[in-house]
Scaffold this motif. Sequence first.
Motif: not given
Lengths: 407, 411
Positions: A187-214
């Motif tokens: 174990q070591t001390l780590i900084k965990i950011p809040d959700q808002e910062m993570v959302d700014e960094f990481l966009p939603p997962y989007d496969l676009g026209d590669r999405l396997l869907h009916p």
Amino acid sequence: MTMQETEERGGRGTEKLMTGTQAVAQAVRLADVDVTAAYPIRPYDGVMQAVAKLIADGDLDAEYIVAEGEHSQFEICKHASAVGSRVFVGSSGVGWMYAMESLAVTPSLRLPVVAMIGNRALDDPGAFGVEHNDAMSVRDLGWQLNWVENAQECFDATLMAYRVAEDSRVSFPVGIGVDGAFITHSQTLIKIPDQEMVDEFLPPYDLGDRLLHPDNPISIAPQANEDWVMEIRKQTDDAAKRVKGVIQEAHDDFKRIFGRGGDNPFFEEYMTEDAEYVLFGMGSLSLPAKVMVRRLRDQGEKVGFVRLKWFRPFPTEEMVEVLTRFKAVGIVDRDYSYGSPKQGGVLFTDLRAALYDAEVRPRLVNFIGGLGGRELTPEMMDDMADTTKRAAAGEDVPTVRWIGVRE
Amino acid sequence: MTTGREAGDALPADQDTQQGHTSTEVREEAKSVEFTYRGIFQKTLAANLCKHVVMAARKREWLGSTIQRYSDSPERNGIPAKQFAVIAPDTETLEGHMAKYEPNELDVITCLDDTMADGIESWAWYGRQPINVRLRRGGTLLVISNRSKEELLRIIPQKPWDWTLAILPGTPSLAGLWVYRDDGTDMRVLGAIASSRPDIFEMSEIEAVIRDDDALGDDYIAALKSGHDEVVVHEIKAGEGAEDTYEPVKLPGYKEMREAIIVPAVKVGEKNPNYRTSSDRTMRPVVNFDTCIKCRQCWIDCPDECFDITDEELHPINYNYCTGCGICAQVCPVEDCIVMVNDLEFVEEGDKDMFPLYKEDRDSYQEWREEKIEKGRIQHHDYFNADTWAWAGSGQAENTPDRNDRTARNS
């Protein structure tokens, strides 16, 4: 944004004492993963338990599927990824090898699966301790692989992994190499950011026209004959060449938002500015190496350490630029490659190839050590530094040496 | 499928030379012989034939090699497949023809079942290729058939150069997997090759090979001679034969292809245009729509989903996808509602759907149906259907009284 603002933003969130696997789980929570599949093997199982607890505590809403073996475990996540779920998976040692077929097809299908590999010696003999050969077994297949140094990097690298893997220019699986025991279970001390910062960094997962869907009728992974396979491989090759640029972009954003990550995403230089010789390696062995550098610096030695973070893609140009500044480089491999060109380690063999075209080449010496989880001590690092120094001075030293092995 | 060519080209460049000499004129050139056969029934037969071509070449100090076309699935019932024998006067010449999927040019193509005489798909890729697509100028197509030259030329595509059609009278030897078969087909075919193409091997050479083999007796020599004497060779002129409608598929470059190994899926109600498999077929089901009881058993059991459902709830067949497996005829509970008929009776119709004729004029349809059955009905053996847990065979079984008595059948 000024540095001060960056600092302030980096400070947002909480500080916690965590193991490497718990840190990965925190990133999984903030990445809002949809599906995870699990099958226990030490040291990966730490993260499997941590993610299970997050779900049980209501902190993460995700499907948690316990598979009957690693092959199914990785297949479940591959398929979930194809239908648009952000997935998290992982394994260790022979468990990772048992998933090998699935590991091979995932980058071919260009599915951005993120896996934590709790590095563990391959059987036999059955052993729990760290070796890097498990993760390295997929190095040629399109998996992007990085190695971390501590729990904070576990967290950071996991967020980076989703960002890079899911970028439409990349769309490759990413494996995060976490040294068994030394990082997974300490174990070591780590900084965990809040959700808002993570959302700014990481966009939603989007496969676009590669999405396997009916609603998007496509067929993936058909059988193909020799008229098609080379074109498919070439597409993968083109994508593999794009990864470095995307990692750099993601790193810049990461640093802007979280205020961490070092000068560049690919490697870390430690006290190398006027160094004449350096040791070079990946993962937790950097800790005793850095102790050695500080001690020898106090004695006036011009020694430094370079830690590689991304092993795939291999930052060839950067390595040439950096390592040709030194007279000698001692590569510390926590792995082996029997019968390889110089009977040395994997990292050493790759680095030799990377430096072949350099106009001025440093002398390269290789150390195999810390196998099966054996500790690499600062004293061993002193020994390796001494050999590297003698190589820099033009002395005749062995190209490959095993460190800390009883004779 | 096709190799030795640039992506998108039908044929290797060296096959486009119509001015070149024929191999019969040049004795010391490597020679390639193809056997187009039906898996699994003729797999051993084709291998046996290839072996003998090479061994006959040894009698004149030539070398040889055989190639099973790798993309074929010769272990599957009725699937067209190819095996090749290449012979050459020396190692260097032979090696130039090895490490390939199939020869660029063929001196002799042997078609062991005349229902494939129009052409076959390679593992269902890219549509049906003419049987003689790689036949050299002056090459020989040998067909085992009881049909006339005129009948066969209605389905064998034309070539832009002269070639010869050799017809060996006979029926396709399909039974017994050729493991213990000794109906003489192999010997008769070898005799026919020696007769029509002595540049491949001469009668004395193949006869010497047979005599070397203690397991083969005088009967084999007799069969060899009968093939030699019975084969009829016809000179075919450029442009003679069926229209060649084959268009090679244009293969896209990697920048044109969708990434991540994705292909468009076939939408509900559509069929995949790239997977027409009708060359698998030696016989085809013909339906009596008047006696159909609309039970849908054919529609349910067809492994290739060939049966449609009309507004009247009848089941016409899409012959583009029918492999002629006969399961529909076997599961149909109505006697003679679905009857299997030799596929060569349908040269005129091709894969055309005949249901519109039925809709338009029932009497004409019935007249057409009865005529086809009269000429080409295939008698079927019954078998145990693992899907329906019943002895199937409908009215076409040789004897049916106890066909649902499993104990009796298993004994």
